[in-house]
Design an enzyme around this catalytic site. Sequence first.
Site: not given
Lengths: 348, 348, 348, 348
Positions: D147-148
């Site tokens: 995930g970012c």
Amino acid sequence: MRMVVKVAVAGATGYAGGELLRLLLSHPHVEVGALTGSSSVGSRLGDVSPHLTPLADRVVEATTPEVLAGHDVVFLALPHGASAAVAEPLGPDVVVIDCGADFRLTDAGAWEQFYGSPHSGSWPYGLPELPGQRDVLAGSRRVAVPGCYPTTATLALFPAVAAGLVDGHDVVVVAASGPSGAGKSLKPHLLGAELMGSASAYGVGGVHRHTPEILQNLRVAGATAAAPTLSFTPVLVPMSRGILATCTAPLADPDLTPEAAYAAYAERLADEPFVQLLPPGQWPQTQSVLGSNVVQVQVTVDRAAGRLVAVAALDNLTKGTAGGAVQCMNLSLGLAETTGLPRVGVAP
Amino acid sequence: MRMVVKVAVAGATGYAGGELLRLLLSHPHVEVGALTGSSSVGSRLGDVSPHLTPLADRVVEATTPEVLAGHDVVFLALPHGASAAVAEPLGPDVVVIDCGADFRLTDAGAWEQFYGSPHSGSWPYGLPELPGQRDVLAGSRRVAVPGCYPTTATLALFPAVAAGLVDGHDVVVVAASGPSGAGKSLKPHLLGAELMGSASAYGVGGVHRHTPEILQNLRVAGATAAAPTLSFTPVLVPMSRGILATCTAPLADPDLTPEAAYAAYAERLADEPFVQLLPPGQWPQTQSVLGSNVVQVQVTVDRAAGRLVAVAALDNLTKGTAGGAVQCMNLSLGLAETTGLPRVGVAP
Amino acid sequence: MRMVVKVAVAGATGYAGGELLRLLLSHPHVEVGALTGSSSVGSRLGDVSPHLTPLADRVVEATTPEVLAGHDVVFLALPHGASAAVAEPLGPDVVVIDCGADFRLTDAGAWEQFYGSPHSGSWPYGLPELPGQRDVLAGSRRVAVPGCYPTTATLALFPAVAAGLVDGHDVVVVAASGPSGAGKSLKPHLLGAELMGSASAYGVGGVHRHTPEILQNLRVAGATAAAPTLSFTPVLVPMSRGILATCTAPLADPDLTPEAAYAAYAERLADEPFVQLLPPGQWPQTQSVLGSNVVQVQVTVDRAAGRLVAVAALDNLTKGTAGGAVQCMNLSLGLAETTGLPRVGVAP
Amino acid sequence: MRMVVKVAVAGATGYAGGELLRLLLSHPHVEVGALTGSSSVGSRLGDVSPHLTPLADRVVEATTPEVLAGHDVVFLALPHGASAAVAEPLGPDVVVIDCGADFRLTDAGAWEQFYGSPHSGSWPYGLPELPGQRDVLAGSRRVAVPGCYPTTATLALFPAVAAGLVDGHDVVVVAASGPSGAGKSLKPHLLGAELMGSASAYGVGGVHRHTPEILQNLRVAGATAAAPTLSFTPVLVPMSRGILATCTAPLADPDLTPEAAYAAYAERLADEPFVQLLPPGQWPQTQSVLGSNVVQVQVTVDRAAGRLVAVAALDNLTKGTAGGAVQCMNLSLGLAETTGLPRVGVAP
């Protein structure tokens, strides 16, 4: 019969000064008097601050005792270090409300550590929401308006401290802010091309000057930790105005429920005219309070992390500076605290 | 004794409705009555519009004759085509102020060409600044509030038309606008990620629905061209609010000086409370009028191009919609036209 | 065997210089040589331009003949008026590509009128898309890169002029732009707090320096009007980069159809590697070309207004300055024109 | 001889898919194959993603085994929960790189707690910078792209954890992000008018799905706390792209100096091609890495607060998603890890 006070603004052409004038223009008991500046002396106000339509043709005067004489209230929106010399000749009967930092800290050592200059002393601290502070401010002729970050972080955290949900140790605050808090300074990193589309941290690692001020407020609110500590990081984000502070602190009781935390906040904020505890589940956003004197607050508990999390949003120029200052003026003059202060944000 | 009128807002949860409520909350003669919506019926207003702090606990009702009955003034902020059916049962004595397009155009053919539906007729057009229009609006029980682009372009150009500096042929208007004018529509091109950092044209080539409305206004202002023409292009830019319209038209007299043009504007705008002709050389910016009911205007002459150039800036939700609507309500009720309307922008 | 040219950038720390370096770093035939500045001499490049990661430890040198000697190509990104003195000592064999205005205008009178200084002469004009211009640029040792607005407006309009759809009289261009085009200047109106959330016009009334340059280009493209005229208005909007130009001109044939206009554009733009005529009905947006060397164009006809309307979007720092400059370097060196130049925008 | 792999993108019309295509188009070993979507099937890609100029005329196909067959690499940019069914029929020899969350977490209980659905299992975790992870990823045929937020927080903190400066207990992360990380979802709070000029917190109190993923990474990096804990708060700010994470954790050694912390980071990051430790005193900003695969990091020590403070900035769509995914593809295929990935941000 309507009371009218004559008000001067020293430092009228900066962002804080302009916001003071925006608010004072719609205050029912204020007559706007002298407007002073430094590099802008002699300018038409409309050339410097084109949004102040009703004052467009007023001319900026020099910040001298003569110009500031004859007013009931004088707001100071000056660079740090300049307030004492301007305030002294005004005499003890004039209400002087200082938007600068000079008189905020009671601890001379903290002042010297963070500001690197001799301490000027302290004035009554202009955050009416702090426990006991309204009584201090009522009728006071000198007020030190809080910094914009301390106002935000304090209003997010003081109910938790006052209710004993947290004790003030190991507080962590990260606050996103627009650049108007930095004033109209001609610095490269404040250029629009640099700021738009970008977020950046600054003053990292405990060096920002608002750090001791937030700690002072936590102590006033009743922090019981032997030595309250704070990790504070300001973050510049691309919006002209607004601060959103995310504040966390270790739970005094690891079993505290979110509902109990909310109830404690609701109790302590019930009568606050400008602090709006949002309904459970709704989180603050700065747009909702743009141009208003309201701070929106929400709180929850992160049991897994063992921390209370409180978030507050306000407009750094309004509740964070000029609106807070007018609120203090109202208290000083014995007016209703909310007089002339907007409670609706300009959204979207 | 203070006059108090009870005001309902139909379409209270959209951007125009929210702005109406922001302004009505600080209007000294208004009591806010029913707030109606469609998909949001039953919602707490604070959940939909968190900036409307004082009304946060009000519940949105359905837009029915029963709910809207018993008010002195009803504002309509509804999708195009919906106003007639809501207005009719209110009866002729209630002041109905429609922020939608339905009753703006007097020419049924133009309506049908641009809106593709049968013409509902026309109501008094709510732009008090248009020559002669204040008399029409005084006491009127029905008002069609102008579109946001027509308000901007008309206030930039009508002095030139009225003074005969231009005759209304070959007018070119390019207007930068924030997306709040498009309302709270869930369309991909209105997403923040699409809009931030981007400018785009839309409705290009004479198809935007505000085109015939601007032309209608130029005729009312006295355009003498056999057939006024307008090339109008709206441009979406990354700001929530604001319209900046750049308007040019061929000079009637190729030797017109900038000074003469300015003097003609100064003469025609001298008594306008909400149209501020800036000093020569200062050009409008939308930030200066954010949240206010002021439109800032400037004009010059481009002799080499043979065109007059006028620029106007306003807040599309305030003077461009809700502020203009409240201004019309004031005229309708016989109040001072400026009552309750902010004249200072929230800048920076 | 791969050709490698050594390239210096004079004025490397400004926005145009930084963009040149971004592009040159991914150019397969370039070795980045000297980087020069003025006030930043001695600085680490990474301190001034932190995005240029691979060059972070390079030190800025002074802009002197000695430092610039020994390069195959020298880009100049200097304040107006400074290029001639820097270019002269480089000798005739070095490719000198000037991003400044000094050598753009062929008409000394126009130069003097708009720049208020003596004319330095003119160099081959670096807009390869102008009819006939690729031949001029092939192998040229001196190139004057166009201004960012002229590139945008010219690429929007030259197909119409070249095809005789318009003749160049009474052209009206309104162009929205981000502030990076103004460079890293410390001016109050370029501060982020002033720009965010605001649109403003500047250089209004025919006084912007890009006006004669656009007219010059229309003439080169074949404008047949006795005296082409242009009303040009630049508008500052809140985005770091990007220009969106809305360009209109009277139709030579009032019966021109949108389809015929589109076909004329399609024919003239068919082989252009960096000019993308969008499909009918799709309009340009600056986000789509951010950081790329592409300009997106669309055209239609407004029959009621009697005008052709063309819109173009580009990145003012890429195709509008540095990308256009690299494109010219490619032509000068006999490389494929598209070498090293991005064709995909960074969106959203 | 040049290796060329044929690459499909499932979910090509979203923001992550678009960014994958932007990067793949400039990758020297990639041929772009099938582009698939769901609601956009049959659309011209240029109509949905106008920045992907070279692919504008490609048509979006359905996400079926038949369409995805015959590719060497398939990227998945699908809604959570959809990846397993699409990946399974591709067979074990195809490189499948999943930008979704489905295979990131190794702990089924954590998955079920945060995602509320059955656990699909886990794939090699695509963060090459994590200690030991490059070996895992080399030649892997399945990769779960992080995930970012976890990429940002992990790259800020793993050197401190790995060096024993902090042990993973009581970590606090507050991360400002643009809305592109939320994808092209038509939700009211993602509208431009809501986001511009506003900052807001969401997923507060330990409920954001990236929380267990960050904790998992801290354990992999060597957290020695009995039970690492994390208070994570994401904050939405007005920029299309970018994440700035402010990460703090209690010091293992209260006397740690900033210099020693910096040295530990410098040692662990020395060979990382995409993690740039800035020089002491310079702090990350998202603009510097816009569109690039670089993450900028800085660290210091707040002795008074007893916490290490690390800040990281990246582009959530590039290094935070699509760039990280391409980096993993390079490792999987045995290419140089940096192939085709930009190292210069698009600034200003």
